[in-house]
Design an enzyme around this catalytic site. Structure first.
Site, short mmCIF file in Angstrom:
data_model
loop_
_atom_site.label_atom_id
_atom_site.label_comp_id
_atom_site.label_asym_id
_atom_site.label_seq_id
_atom_site.Cartn_x
_atom_site.Cartn_y
_atom_site.Cartn_z
N ARG A 193 33.39 -20.87 -23.47
CA ARG A 193 33.30 -21.80 -22.34
C ARG A 193 33.21 -20.97 -21.06
NH1 ARG A 193 37.49 -23.63 -25.75
NH2 ARG A 193 37.08 -25.68 -26.69
N LYS A 218 40.94 -23.22 -24.02
CA LYS A 218 41.25 -24.63 -23.81
C LYS A 218 42.39 -25.05 -24.73
CE LYS A 218 39.03 -29.18 -23.61
NZ LYS A 218 37.77 -29.92 -23.82
N HIS A 293 27.31 -25.01 -20.51
CA HIS A 293 27.87 -25.44 -21.80
C HIS A 293 26.79 -25.55 -22.87
CE1 HIS A 293 31.77 -26.61 -23.37
NE2 HIS A 293 31.18 -27.50 -24.13
N ARG A 296 26.88 -22.85 -25.39
CA ARG A 296 27.88 -23.03 -26.45
C ARG A 296 27.34 -23.91 -27.57
NH1 ARG A 296 33.52 -22.92 -27.22
NH2 ARG A 296 34.48 -24.86 -27.91
N HIS A 319 37.86 -25.53 -31.56
CA HIS A 319 38.00 -26.99 -31.63
C HIS A 319 39.31 -27.36 -32.33
CE1 HIS A 319 33.36 -27.76 -31.35
NE2 HIS A 319 33.93 -27.59 -30.16
N TYR A 328 27.29 -30.89 -34.66
CA TYR A 328 26.19 -29.93 -34.76
C TYR A 328 25.40 -30.09 -36.06
CZ TYR A 328 28.60 -27.92 -30.81
OH TYR A 328 29.20 -27.76 -29.57
#
Length: 357
Positions: A193, A218, A293, A296, A319, A328
């Site tokens: 990120r 994150k 982003h 990513r 995640h 994805y």
């Protein structure tokens, strides 16, 4: 406070037991409803308090925000979450210009009805605004979270944009600033990120294990991602251009005459990089909305097409849920082709049992 309250005789003053700062916020927010004489008395009194250093007008005007921000920090939310939540809470407060304690749930409902039916805000924006307002009223003011069950915002189900390899290469090579170019290259090959990329330290890279240690990403989670040897060599060359003792991407310049890029502990800011990225991506006319982003999303899609396990990709991206990573699957030609092959093979097996063939 007694003197100020005389100015507001026709108004309902908040219930007893409120703190001094909250009372002041209420009085200040209602100043516009006073007649000219009362307003003058009120303003003069505030100025005297400020001159006596009893009251800092700028601080007290935003005191409700300070409580809000403190709770955001206590919950461990990111800086970007703090900025977004504060921005949208201010919009809400500005529209009604009321003491937060006097805002009931019907007023809040009406606000979101207007956002949806009149202002036509996107579902993603409404999701953030709703989260900010709910967080403030429930975590700062102590309202019952069940009051906010009136609306379940649906997050956008749009598929993320990805770049082709040649588009990624073109994007990287268009940057003229070596600092921005190297951050974009790093993010493209590691899926970081923007906030994680700019904060990378030289000690985070292990050239023997070919890994990059993402510290406090994150959700305050650590993780390791693979990093190619060739990229490590490029980063070493880049580091020699500034030779900062700790940071890989130190702040580029400052108005401070004592600023030294070798010793500074400040990194290139997210906003600075985002502005530069937008200028470059817009100039390339990709005919799709490309943000930092997007790098990513592109990274994850390429890993999946190369056969990397979905659970491994989840760990690389940091995640919390595999469902976030599964988006994805819809972006890869390889997975579609693989599914097609399997269905075709299954059909051939079934044909073998066809008695009338």
């Amino acid at each position: 406070l007694v003197n100020i309250s005389h100015c507001f005789s026709p108004l309902i003053v908040p219930q007893a037991g409120r703190t001094t700062s909250n009372l002041l916020v209420f009085f200040f927010s209602q100043a516009g409803s006073l007649n000219e004489a009362a307003s003058s008395r009120f303003t003069n009194l505030l100025r005297k308090l400020e001159c006596l250093q009893i009251l800092n007008l700028e601080a007290f005007m935003l005191s409700y925000e300070q409580d809000f921000v403190n709770n955001i920090y206590l919950k461990g939310f990111s800086e970007s979450t703090k900025v977004n939540y504060l921005r949208y809470l201010r919009l809400f407060m500005k529209q009604y210009e009321k003491d937060p304690y006097t805002c009931d749930i019907q007023l809040i409902k009406a606000y979101f009805v207007e956002l949806i039916s009149v202002k036509k805000f996107s579902s993603r924006t409404i999701y953030i605004i709703f989260s900010a307002v709910k967080f403030y009223f429930c975590n700062t003011l102590g309202n019952d979270p069940k009051q906010f069950d009136f609306y379940k915002p649906e997050r956008s189900k749009k598929l993320p944009v990805v770049l082709k390899p040649e588009e990624t290469a073109k994007l990287i090579n268009t940057f003229t600033c070596i600092d921005y170019k190297m951050i974009v290259m790093l993010a493209s090959l590691t899926g970081l990120r923007i906030s994680e990329a700019v904060r990378v330290k030289t000690a985070d890279i292990n050239s023997d294990l070919h890994t990059l240690h993402v510290i406090q990403g994150k959700g305050n989670k650590d993780r390791f991602v693979p990093i190619p040897d060739d990229l490590i060599l490029e980063l070493r060359k880049y580091w020699k251009t500034h030779q900062n003792r700790k940071l890989l991407f130190p702040k580029r310049k400052s108005r401070n005459k004592d600023f030294n890029r070798v010793t500074t502990d400040k990194t290139i800011s997210d906003k600075e990089l985002q502005r530069a990225f937008k200028v470059v991506s817009d100039s390339l006319n990709f005919n799709k909305r490309v943000t930092f982003h997007t790098l990513r999303h592109t990274y994850a899609t390429n890993l999946l097409e190369s056969g990397v396990n979905l659970f491994m990709i989840k760990e690389y991206l940091g995640h919390s849920s595999i469902s976030t990573t599964m988006v994805y699957l819809h972006l890869t030609n390889a997975s579609e082709y693989y599914s097609y092959k399997k269905v075709k093979e299954y059909f051939k097996k079934i044909q073998g049992f066809n008695k009338w063939k």
